[in-house]
Enzyme design. Sequence first.
Site, PDB file in Angstrom:
ATOM      1  N   GLU A   6       0.701  -1.120  -0.047  1.00 48.95           N
ATOM      2  CA  GLU A   6      -0.115   0.010   0.042  1.00 48.95           C
ATOM      3  C   GLU A   6       0.881   1.204   0.103  1.00 48.95           C
ATOM      4  OE1 GLU A   6      -3.220  -0.602  -0.209  1.00 48.95           O
ATOM      5  OE2 GLU A   6      -3.199  -2.736   0.263  1.00 48.95           O
ATOM      6  N   THR A  11       1.956   2.709  -8.444  1.00 47.21           N
ATOM      7  CA  THR A  11       1.618   4.192  -8.796  1.00 47.21           C
ATOM      8  C   THR A  11       2.890   4.648  -9.493  1.00 47.21           C
ATOM      9  OG1 THR A  11      -0.136   4.185  -7.163  1.00 47.21           O
ATOM     10  CG2 THR A  11       0.421   6.237  -8.515  1.00 47.21           C
ATOM     11  N   ARG A 144      -6.511   0.965  -7.354  1.00 49.76           N
ATOM     12  CA  ARG A 144      -5.832   0.178  -6.408  1.00 49.76           C
ATOM     13  C   ARG A 144      -6.144  -1.435  -6.753  1.00 49.76           C
ATOM     14  NH1 ARG A 144      -2.102  -2.108  -4.615  1.00 49.76           N
ATOM     15  NH2 ARG A 144      -1.997  -3.228  -2.455  1.00 49.76           N
ATOM     16  N   ASP A 170       8.846  -4.320 -10.222  1.00 49.21           N
ATOM     17  CA  ASP A 170       7.817  -3.864  -9.255  1.00 49.21           C
ATOM     18  C   ASP A 170       7.243  -5.533  -8.738  1.00 49.21           C
ATOM     19  OD1 ASP A 170       5.738  -2.963  -7.310  1.00 49.21           O
ATOM     20  OD2 ASP A 170       4.417  -2.730  -9.087  1.00 49.21           O
ATOM     21  N   GLN A 174       2.902  -7.017   0.252  1.00 47.90           N
ATOM     22  CA  GLN A 174       2.393  -7.714   1.297  1.00 47.90           C
ATOM     23  C   GLN A 174       3.478  -8.818   1.616  1.00 47.90           C
ATOM     24  OE1 GLN A 174       0.629  -6.521  -1.363  1.00 47.90           O
ATOM     25  NE2 GLN A 174      -0.650  -4.970  -0.187  1.00 47.90           N
TER      26      GLN A 174
END
Length: 325
Positions: A6, A11, A144, A170, A174
């Site tokens: 998160e 992004t 998201r 990327d 988590q």
Amino acid sequence: MKGAGECGKSTVVKQMRIIYADGFSDIERLQHLPIIRGNAIKSIAVILHAMNTLNIQFEDRNLDPLAAMVREFQSNYDLTINSEIPGHIVDAVEKIWSDPNLKECYKRSNEYQLMDNAKYFIEKVRQLSSMAYMPSTQDIINERSQTRALVEVMIDVDTRQHRGTFRIIDVGGQRSQRRKWVHAFDNVTAIIWVASLADYDLTLQEDQKRPTNRMKESLTLFESTIHMPIFRSKNIVLFLNKTDLFKKKIKTSPISDHFSSYSGGSDFDAGCQFFCNQFLSKNQNERRRIFYHFTCATDTQALTHLINSAVNTIMDDVLYKAGLA
């Protein structure tokens, strides 16, 4: 490209595609549509669930049946197909969103797990539910979806100072995704670490039984990662992200409630520097350089300058180590 869940890594990668590559084709935009619609429906459903948990009732109790209908629709929403949002669900979402007590629950989103851009998508629910809707670039930036696989992007960069091709990797942030990191980053030039400043008062989504502060988790992960043998000599570009959300949040959610050593009150610059120092203090290699930037990953124009600066930093270091600078 590394960081906890998160934090905004994906992004930043999307922005790199927009800035340096060809952005997103119409076909790709339409592939994002189910996720974007799902973000809108999931966001309002999460708030409705939180109202029950926090014992908050609608000001207008006639909204209770509409809330139940929306939650049932969301539970059956299928992201694998281009699921549409029926008109009666759109009407229900708009009526629910207008309730003052639901808005109060929304303001307490640090007490539960709500995506950062929930408001953006909820307020666009009628527009994006149209059959003819084509997602905008800003929609794709704001959406998201959890990164569950390695995502590689090749970009050709020309910053006037340097030109080169970069391979950006990327990976999911988590805990369940972190085992994929090590083999993905053999022979990297540098680490771009993304951390969310706005995480200082949030807990991990995957650790609700024993809530763990997201910022503290990010600091712990940062420290353990940069001292792994394969990264020990790598320089780091640190993006302290979500400055826009952080600036708003510190006015109502004191940093000192979660980090007792902080004494800067609601001062934005003091808060930014405090967390920057927290990350810098984790480095035990005096020869390693950490270059930090305060970022808002959803702001393409501002991020363009920062990414160019980061690229120049990486290239300068590569040339220096090669004896060419």
